[in-house]
Design an enzyme around this catalytic site. Structure first.
Site, PDB file in Angstrom:
ATOM      1  N   GLU A  49      14.613 -18.482 -13.087  1.00 37.67           N
ATOM      2  CA  GLU A  49      13.811 -17.540 -13.880  1.00 37.67           C
ATOM      3  C   GLU A  49      12.760 -18.250 -14.730  1.00 37.67           C
ATOM      4  O   GLU A  49      11.664 -17.719 -14.934  1.00 37.67           O
ATOM      5  CB  GLU A  49      14.715 -16.680 -14.757  1.00 37.67           C
ATOM      6  CG  GLU A  49      15.456 -15.614 -13.961  1.00 37.67           C
ATOM      7  CD  GLU A  49      16.375 -14.776 -14.831  1.00 37.67           C
ATOM      8  OE1 GLU A  49      16.109 -13.584 -15.002  1.00 37.67           O
ATOM      9  OE2 GLU A  49      17.369 -15.335 -15.347  1.00 37.67           O
ATOM     10  N   GLU A  84      23.477 -14.087 -10.175  1.00 40.75           N
ATOM     11  CA  GLU A  84      24.174 -13.473 -11.310  1.00 40.75           C
ATOM     12  C   GLU A  84      25.127 -12.351 -10.905  1.00 40.75           C
ATOM     13  O   GLU A  84      26.207 -12.198 -11.485  1.00 40.75           O
ATOM     14  CB  GLU A  84      23.146 -12.940 -12.325  1.00 40.75           C
ATOM     15  CG  GLU A  84      22.475 -14.014 -13.162  1.00 40.75           C
ATOM     16  CD  GLU A  84      21.239 -14.606 -12.516  1.00 40.75           C
ATOM     17  OE1 GLU A  84      20.475 -15.297 -13.212  1.00 40.75           O
ATOM     18  OE2 GLU A  84      21.033 -14.370 -11.295  1.00 40.75           O
TER      19      GLU A  84
END
Length: 260
Positions: free
Chosen positions: A114, A134
């Site tokens: 990210e 995730e």
């Protein structure tokens, strides 16, 4: 210099090199995220810095993201605080007034990918692996991952990586547009710094406005973006760099940018 040892800062010419330094996997903590935010804000005030490169310490990990031990106790308030720190840090990086380049030198997982997605450009070494895993541990990418990845690679590949947990290598990342270039192992920092050096040849005033316009296209309707583009063109005539750039070209000399 940056106060936090997990974010090392080194300036070469007009480029700031930020190294994630939290071995063994360069994971993120609340402190390092806040340090990244403050470092970027400081760089915004340094008119001699036109670009930044972010990379990972060592030769295995760019960043493995957040340490999952932070979320093992199920504390919702802690989760809210970490989400806030991630968001503030990576949004500050996206809003950096110059050009940001991720030099992905190894595994970029979760929050490690990210932070690369928050940069303007990405170069990866051939052995790099990238994923947003995730959902496999009951979480989700909360630091821009669902939005930035989709903007780069489209909905289909974003869903494969996030919903299916698909990990991709550097070659696949280049093919789908997640990274713009792949280089050999050990070469990514030099490649990123060389790309950043190209930025220094451009007017920093122009680069900043052009970046704003490009990113505005993600949310601004075209009917608004086009007149905004023309407005920003005219506004450049309030800068010293505009006159310097045009006259340097006409006089066949290298421009002396002032970033103002």
């Amino acid at each position: 210099m940056t106060a936090h040892p997990a974010i090392l800062k080194h300036i070469v010419g007009h480029t700031a090199i930020l190294t994630l330094n939290n071995p063994p996997a360069n994971t993120w903590t609340a402190d390092s995220l806040q340090a990244l935010k403050h470092t970027v804000l400081e760089l915004n005030q340094n008119k001699d810095v036109y670009a930044l490169v972010i990379t990972g310490q060592g030769d295995k990990f760019f960043s493995a993201g957040a340490d999952l031990n932070l979320f093992a106790d199920g504390d919702k308030q802690n989760a809210a605080s970490m989400a806030k720190y991630f968001g503030e840090a990576f949004e500050a990086l996206s809003a950096f007034r110059g050009v940001s380049i991720a030099a992905i030198n190894g595994y970029a997982m979760g929050g490690g990918l990210e932070v690369a997605l928050a940069c303007d450009l990405r170069i990866a070494e051939a052995q790099a692996q990238m994923a947003l895993p995730e959902a496999s541990v009951g979480l989700l990418p909360c630091a821009g991952g669902t939005q930035n990845l989709t903007a780069l690679v489209g909905e289909g590949w974003a869903k494969r990586m996030i919903l299916c947990g698909e990990r991709i290598d550097a070659a696949k990342a280049e093919k789908i547009g997640l990274v713009e270039e792949v280089v050999g192992q050990g070469q990514v920092l030099d490649a990123a710094v060389a790309l950043a050096a190209k930025v220094a040849k451009q007017s920093p005033s122009s680069v900043s406005v052009c970046k704003t316009l490009i990113q505005a296209g993600r949310t601004m309707p075209r009917a608004q973006a086009l007149p905004f583009e023309r407005e920003m063109f005219v506004d450049l005539f309030d800068t010293e760099d505009q006159a310097e750039g045009v006259n340097a070209f006409l006089q066949k000399r290298t421009p002396n940018w002032k970033n103002c």
